[in-house]
Design a protein around this motif. Structure first.
Motif, PDB file in Angstrom:
ATOM      1  N   ARG A  28       0.867  -1.179   0.000  1.00 20.25           N
ATOM      2  CA  ARG A  28       0.000   0.000   0.000  1.00 20.25           C
ATOM      3  C   ARG A  28       0.907   1.234   0.000  1.00 20.25           C
ATOM      4  NH1 ARG A  28      -5.122   0.356   3.686  1.00 20.25           N
ATOM      5  NH2 ARG A  28      -6.013  -0.333   1.733  1.00 20.25           N
ATOM      6  N   ASN A  29       0.442   2.325  -0.545  1.00 22.76           N
ATOM      7  CA  ASN A  29       1.206   3.566  -0.592  1.00 22.76           C
ATOM      8  C   ASN A  29       1.682   3.935   0.823  1.00 22.76           C
ATOM      9  OD1 ASN A  29       2.367   5.827  -1.738  1.00 22.76           O
ATOM     10  ND2 ASN A  29       0.502   7.062  -1.548  1.00 22.76           N
ATOM     11  N   GLY A  30       2.984   4.174   0.981  1.00 26.98           N
ATOM     12  CA  GLY A  30       3.557   4.524   2.273  1.00 26.98           C
ATOM     13  C   GLY A  30       3.955   3.327   3.118  1.00 26.98           C
ATOM     14  N   GLU A  31       3.771   2.132   2.594  1.00 30.67           N
ATOM     15  CA  GLU A  31       4.133   0.898   3.306  1.00 30.67           C
ATOM     16  C   GLU A  31       5.265   0.199   2.553  1.00 30.67           C
ATOM     17  OE1 GLU A  31       2.960   0.286   6.159  1.00 30.67           O
ATOM     18  OE2 GLU A  31       1.208   1.575   6.194  1.00 30.67           O
ATOM     19  N   PRO A  32       6.042  -0.615   3.194  1.00 25.37           N
ATOM     20  CA  PRO A  32       6.057  -0.863   4.627  1.00 25.37           C
ATOM     21  C   PRO A  32       6.689   0.326   5.360  1.00 25.37           C
ATOM     22  CG  PRO A  32       7.845  -2.062   3.600  1.00 25.37           C
ATOM     23  CD  PRO A  32       7.072  -1.403   2.495  1.00 25.37           C
ATOM     24  N   ASN A  33       6.173   0.621   6.550  1.00 24.29           N
ATOM     25  CA  ASN A  33       6.672   1.804   7.254  1.00 24.29           C
ATOM     26  C   ASN A  33       7.254   1.505   8.641  1.00 24.29           C
ATOM     27  OD1 ASN A  33       4.397   1.271   8.749  1.00 24.29           O
ATOM     28  ND2 ASN A  33       3.357   3.187   8.264  1.00 24.29           N
ATOM     29  N   ASN A  34       7.183   0.267   9.095  1.00 24.09           N
ATOM     30  CA  ASN A  34       7.707  -0.106  10.411  1.00 24.09           C
ATOM     31  C   ASN A  34       7.261   0.892  11.479  1.00 24.09           C
ATOM     32  OD1 ASN A  34       9.045  -1.630  12.338  1.00 24.09           O
ATOM     33  ND2 ASN A  34      11.008  -0.637  11.966  1.00 24.09           N
ATOM     34  N   ARG A  35       5.970   1.162  11.495  1.00 27.05           N
ATOM     35  CA  ARG A  35       5.398   2.138  12.428  1.00 27.05           C
ATOM     36  C   ARG A  35       5.819   1.811  13.862  1.00 27.05           C
ATOM     37  NH1 ARG A  35      -0.731   2.840  13.916  1.00 27.05           N
ATOM     38  NH2 ARG A  35      -0.662   4.920  14.782  1.00 27.05           N
ATOM     39  N   ARG A  36       6.290   2.804  14.540  1.00 24.12           N
ATOM     40  CA  ARG A  36       6.780   2.699  15.920  1.00 24.12           C
ATOM     41  C   ARG A  36       7.884   1.646  16.068  1.00 24.12           C
ATOM     42  NH1 ARG A  36       0.832   2.844  18.386  1.00 24.12           N
ATOM     43  NH2 ARG A  36       0.481   5.079  18.205  1.00 24.12           N
ATOM     44  N   LYS A  37       8.525   1.335  14.961  1.00 20.86           N
ATOM     45  CA  LYS A  37       9.636   0.364  14.936  1.00 20.86           C
ATOM     46  C   LYS A  37       9.223  -0.979  15.532  1.00 20.86           C
ATOM     47  CE  LYS A  37      13.194   3.903  14.885  1.00 20.86           C
ATOM     48  NZ  LYS A  37      13.012   4.170  13.502  1.00 20.86           N
ATOM     49  N   GLU A  38       7.976  -1.404  15.191  1.00 23.67           N
ATOM     50  CA  GLU A  38       7.441  -2.660  15.720  1.00 23.67           C
ATOM     51  C   GLU A  38       6.810  -3.548  14.655  1.00 23.67           C
ATOM     52  OE1 GLU A  38       5.822  -1.579  20.111  1.00 23.67           O
ATOM     53  OE2 GLU A  38       4.603  -0.806  18.457  1.00 23.67           O
ATOM     54  N   GLU A  39       6.846  -3.142  13.396  1.00 20.06           N
ATOM     55  CA  GLU A  39       6.113  -3.888  12.362  1.00 20.06           C
ATOM     56  C   GLU A  39       7.087  -4.659  11.466  1.00 20.06           C
ATOM     57  OE1 GLU A  39       2.172  -1.103  11.974  1.00 20.06           O
ATOM     58  OE2 GLU A  39       3.768  -0.777  10.520  1.00 20.06           O
ATOM     59  N   TYR A  40       7.072  -5.979  11.615  1.00 16.93           N
ATOM     60  CA  TYR A  40       8.025  -6.828  10.891  1.00 16.93           C
ATOM     61  C   TYR A  40       7.364  -7.914  10.049  1.00 16.93           C
ATOM     62  CZ  TYR A  40      11.095  -4.675  14.346  1.00 16.93           C
ATOM     63  OH  TYR A  40      11.763  -3.769  15.128  1.00 16.93           O
ATOM     64  N   CYS A  41       6.054  -8.029  10.101  1.00 15.89           N
ATOM     65  CA  CYS A  41       5.358  -9.103   9.396  1.00 15.89           C
ATOM     66  C   CYS A  41       4.286  -8.513   8.479  1.00 15.89           C
ATOM     67  CB  CYS A  41       4.719 -10.059  10.404  1.00 15.89           C
ATOM     68  SG  CYS A  41       5.932 -10.854  11.483  1.00 15.89           S
ATOM     69  N   ALA A  42       4.070  -9.153   7.334  1.00 18.86           N
ATOM     70  CA  ALA A  42       3.195  -8.589   6.304  1.00 18.86           C
ATOM     71  C   ALA A  42       1.846  -9.294   6.223  1.00 18.86           C
ATOM     72  CB  ALA A  42       3.890  -8.651   4.947  1.00 18.86           C
ATOM     73  N   GLN A  77      -3.762  -5.123  -1.409  1.00 19.70           N
ATOM     74  CA  GLN A  77      -2.494  -4.456  -1.113  1.00 19.70           C
ATOM     75  C   GLN A  77      -1.924  -5.008   0.188  1.00 19.70           C
ATOM     76  OE1 GLN A  77      -3.699  -0.274  -1.313  1.00 19.70           O
ATOM     77  NE2 GLN A  77      -2.665  -0.165  -3.292  1.00 19.70           N
ATOM     78  N   TRP A  78      -0.625  -4.766   0.380  1.00 17.77           N
ATOM     79  CA  TRP A  78       0.072  -5.307   1.541  1.00 17.77           C
ATOM     80  C   TRP A  78       0.387  -4.215   2.543  1.00 17.77           C
ATOM     81  CZ3 TRP A  78       4.531  -8.604  -0.984  1.00 17.77           C
ATOM     82  CH2 TRP A  78       3.990  -9.508  -1.901  1.00 17.77           C
ATOM     83  N   ASN A  79       0.552  -4.656   3.789  1.00 14.86           N
ATOM     84  CA  ASN A  79       0.913  -3.754   4.865  1.00 14.86           C
ATOM     85  C   ASN A  79       1.799  -4.518   5.838  1.00 14.86           C
ATOM     86  OD1 ASN A  79       1.006  -1.591   6.656  1.00 14.86           O
ATOM     87  ND2 ASN A  79      -1.057  -1.923   7.455  1.00 14.86           N
ATOM     88  N   ASP A  80       2.703  -3.820   6.514  1.00 15.95           N
ATOM     89  CA  ASP A  80       3.464  -4.465   7.584  1.00 15.95           C
ATOM     90  C   ASP A  80       2.783  -4.162   8.912  1.00 15.95           C
ATOM     91  OD1 ASP A  80       4.264  -1.759   7.401  1.00 15.95           O
ATOM     92  OD2 ASP A  80       6.238  -2.170   8.247  1.00 15.95           O
ATOM     93  N   LEU A  81       2.717  -5.165   9.765  1.00 19.51           N
ATOM     94  CA  LEU A  81       2.056  -5.034  11.067  1.00 19.51           C
ATOM     95  C   LEU A  81       2.933  -5.644  12.152  1.00 19.51           C
ATOM     96  CD1 LEU A  81      -1.621  -6.157  10.292  1.00 19.51           C
ATOM     97  CD2 LEU A  81      -0.764  -3.827  10.494  1.00 19.51           C
ATOM     98  N   LYS A  82       2.537  -5.409  13.395  1.00 21.49           N
ATOM     99  CA  LYS A  82       3.189  -6.077  14.527  1.00 21.49           C
ATOM    100  C   LYS A  82       2.898  -7.570  14.417  1.00 21.49           C
ATOM    101  CE  LYS A  82       2.268  -2.095  17.446  1.00 21.49           C
ATOM    102  NZ  LYS A  82       1.483  -1.596  18.594  1.00 21.49           N
ATOM    103  N   CYS A  83       3.923  -8.391  14.555  1.00 17.84           N
ATOM    104  CA  CYS A  83       3.781  -9.838  14.370  1.00 17.84           C
ATOM    105  C   CYS A  83       2.895 -10.490  15.417  1.00 17.84           C
ATOM    106  CB  CYS A  83       5.153 -10.506  14.369  1.00 17.84           C
ATOM    107  SG  CYS A  83       6.267  -9.877  13.106  1.00 17.84           S
ATOM    108  N   PHE A  84       2.689  -9.821  16.550  1.00 20.34           N
ATOM    109  CA  PHE A  84       1.893 -10.424  17.608  1.00 20.34           C
ATOM    110  C   PHE A  84       0.414 -10.036  17.544  1.00 20.34           C
ATOM    111  CE2 PHE A  84       4.101  -6.714  19.336  1.00 20.34           C
ATOM    112  CZ  PHE A  84       3.048  -5.936  19.787  1.00 20.34           C
ATOM    113  N   CYS A  85       0.007  -9.330  16.482  1.00 18.58           N
ATOM    114  CA  CYS A  85      -1.414  -9.032  16.277  1.00 18.58           C
ATOM    115  C   CYS A  85      -2.120 -10.302  15.811  1.00 18.58           C
ATOM    116  CB  CYS A  85      -1.598  -7.966  15.204  1.00 18.58           C
ATOM    117  SG  CYS A  85      -0.975  -6.353  15.655  1.00 18.58           S
ATOM    118  N   ASN A  86      -3.376 -10.448  16.147  1.00 19.05           N
ATOM    119  CA  ASN A  86      -4.160 -11.596  15.679  1.00 19.05           C
ATOM    120  C   ASN A  86      -4.782 -11.264  14.331  1.00 19.05           C
ATOM    121  OD1 ASN A  86      -3.751 -13.446  17.801  1.00 19.05           O
ATOM    122  ND2 ASN A  86      -5.215 -12.342  19.069  1.00 19.05           N
TER     123      ASN A  86
END
Length: 195
Positions: free
Chosen positions: A155-169, A176-185
């Motif tokens: 997605r536009n502006g991604e991956p952005n590693n928001r708050r330096k916690e997003e490592y999984c897609a 479209q794809w986004n990076d998120l925190k790996c511990f989200c359900n």
């Protein structure tokens, strides 16, 4: 019926067939129906269901030479990967725009053999995929093959590693794809080779 089955065998996307004897109507399906989704009185209405021998297992969908399973259960990325591994599969590795388009159309939008299932699973539409940059920030690799992404659909502006916690897609409802925190359900998609 024989003609219907032979058409399915010739079509690499066909996994099963619904055939209506009285009307001689044939429907080629791109997935196997899970028994509980087959309407109980189909045979009483003249419909017979037959699965292809070259098809994916029940509940798995075929695209080219791979089988995919859309898991609606919310799981952390590592747990999702473990579930896929238990089935001889891995978190999906999307290698082309065609595969991404197919996943978006057939799986992330909640269709099951062409029937919308979102009324049953409205809690989450993102699906974990196998891309991660947990080893080296900003360098996404596929977790199973450990190869760089030849294709991506961020997605536009991604991956952005928001708050330096997003490592999984994830792949989202719009493909479209986004990076998120790996511990989200999140839900997730497993992939395995057909043969």
């Amino acid at each position: 019926m024989d003609y219907c089955v032979s058409e399915c065998v010739r079509d690499p996307k066909c996994s099963s067939v619904l055939y209506n004897s009285p009307s001689q109507l044939c429907k080629l399906l791109r997935c196997l129906l899970i028994p509980e989704y087959i309407i109980p009185d189909t045979s009483e209405n003249g419909w017979d269901y037959h699965a292809s021998e070259n098809a994916c297992s029940d509940g798995w969908f075929r695209f080219e030479d791979h089988c995919y399973f859309n898991n609606f259960t919310g799981s952390k990325w590592n747990d999702a990967q473990s579930v896929c591994n238990q089935h001889g599969a891995y978190l999906v590795e999307i290698n082309s725009k065609y595969e991404n388009l197919w996943l978006d159309r057939e799986l992330t939008n909640g269709f099951y053999c062409g029937v919308s299932m979102w009324h049953l699973f409205t809690h989450e539409r993102n699906r974990w995929i196998g891309a991660t940059d947990i080893v080296t920030e900003g360098q996404f690799l596929w977790s199973f093959s450990t190869t760089k992404l030849d294709f991506h659909n961020w997605r536009n502006g991604e991956p952005n590693n928001r708050r330096k916690e997003e490592y999984c897609a994830v792949i989202m409802k719009d493909g479209q794809w986004n990076d998120l925190k790996c511990f989200c359900n999140q839900g997730f998609i497993c992939e395995k080779n057909l043969f």
